[in-house]
Design a protein around this motif. Structure first.
Motif, PDB file in Angstrom:
ATOM      1  N   ARG A 195       0.826  -1.203   0.000  1.00  0.00           N
ATOM      2  CA  ARG A 195       0.000   0.000   0.000  1.00  0.00           C
ATOM      3  C   ARG A 195       0.863   1.256   0.000  1.00  0.00           C
ATOM      4  N   GLU A 196       0.223   2.353  -0.408  1.00  0.00           N
ATOM      5  CA  GLU A 196       0.870   3.650  -0.402  1.00  0.00           C
ATOM      6  C   GLU A 196       0.208   4.528   0.657  1.00  0.00           C
ATOM      7  N   MET A 197       1.028   5.309   1.342  1.00  0.00           N
ATOM      8  CA  MET A 197       0.512   6.211   2.358  1.00  0.00           C
ATOM      9  C   MET A 197       1.056   7.607   2.099  1.00  0.00           C
ATOM     10  N   LEU A 198       0.309   8.602   2.543  1.00  0.00           N
ATOM     11  CA  LEU A 198       0.774   9.978   2.488  1.00  0.00           C
ATOM     12  C   LEU A 198       1.412  10.344   3.822  1.00  0.00           C
ATOM     13  N   GLU A 199       2.619  10.852   3.757  1.00  0.00           N
ATOM     14  CA  GLU A 199       3.320  11.303   4.961  1.00  0.00           C
ATOM     15  C   GLU A 199       3.231  12.825   5.017  1.00  0.00           C
ATOM     16  N   LEU A 200       2.620  13.342   6.080  1.00  0.00           N
ATOM     17  CA  LEU A 200       2.420  14.780   6.236  1.00  0.00           C
ATOM     18  C   LEU A 200       3.445  15.329   7.223  1.00  0.00           C
ATOM     19  N   LEU A 201       4.127  16.390   6.812  1.00  0.00           N
ATOM     20  CA  LEU A 201       5.068  17.064   7.697  1.00  0.00           C
ATOM     21  C   LEU A 201       4.437  18.370   8.159  1.00  0.00           C
ATOM     22  N   TRP A 202       4.194  18.464   9.458  1.00  0.00           N
ATOM     23  CA  TRP A 202       3.598  19.677  10.020  1.00  0.00           C
ATOM     24  C   TRP A 202       4.693  20.567  10.574  1.00  0.00           C
TER      25      TRP A 202
END
Length: 241
Positions: A195-202
């Motif tokens: 699977r592919e995931m989105l990695e969010l950098l805050w």
């Protein structure tokens, strides 16, 4: 050093400012068309960078958040410093060096990773401009008030209120609001087996309350440093220079 402070860049070098705006719009039209889908594009910041020996922008993942295009203009005389190469990360992950001489300008999309390697000797003087679809700023910093938000350090923020928030001016409503203490910095795609995931950098950001009709906060500007910066352009600001 922020040359846009108190509208100084606009007032001292109006012809150069217009030539820069015309050039960046043409380069965008020829390459990316980022300006096509926005109502207006303005100068966000005009920075005067001085790097002496051992100076560098070492982070290879540095980019200019919330700007559309970035322009670097070389001010140093040819041969006056060694090292200090502007480098950008390319699609294959390698760093590409860009050499440019006095008076040359490099324009690139602001989200492109870039860095400057170490100055080995001499002094590297560069003017850096960022362009965005917010208002042209006059505050003495790289403004984080995105889009139509009001910056309390911008001397032009009262005019900005009239342009973007006329209802607040007419009603006299000075209700303040508070920004979230974080914002989205970047998004990347990570693969985890099937699977592919989105990695969010805050990223953290200011939480200052904003009152639209409050007078702007004035900050002291180093006049000597400002004079040195504008001395690089000489006494003339004609279209032919």
């Amino acid at each position: 050093l922020y040359l846009q402070s108190d509208d100084t860049f606009h007032q001292k070098l109006p012809a150069l400012r217009q030539r820069i705006l015309d050039a960046v719009r043409q380069v965008d039209k020829d390459n990316w068309c980022l300006f096509d889908n926005v109502d207006h594009v303005n100068i966000r910041v005009v920075e005067y960078h001085q790097m002496d020996e051992y100076g560098e922008l070492a982070d290879p993942k540095h980019y200019d958040l919330n700007s559309l295009l970035t322009m670097d203009i070389m001010l140093s005389e040819d041969g006056s410093f060694e090292g200090g190469n502007l480098q950008t990360e390319e699609v294959n992950g390698t760093l590409k060096k860009h050499e440019f001489k006095q008076g040359d300008a490099l324009i690139f999309v602001s989200h492109k990773y870039h860095c400057v390697d170490r100055v080995r000797s001499g002094r590297r003087n560069v003017m850096v401009l960022e362009f965005w679809y917010g208002p042209e700023r006059q505050c003495p910093h790289r403004c984080e008030r995105f889009g139509s938000e009001i910056c309390m350090k911008d001397p032009g923020q009262d005019l900005h209120t009239q342009q973007f928030h006329p209802d607040l001016k007419q009603s006299g409503d000075i209700t303040s609001f508070t920004l979230f203490p974080f914002r989205l910095g970047s998004v990347s795609v990570c693969k985890d087996e099937s699977r592919e995931m989105l990695e969010l950098l805050w990223e953290p950001c200011g939480t200052t309350d904003i009152e639209p009709n409050k007078p702007a906060i004035k900050e002291q500007v180093n006049n000597a440093a400002l004079s040195d910066a504008f001395a690089c352009f000489g006494d003339s600001d004609s279209d032919s220079d």
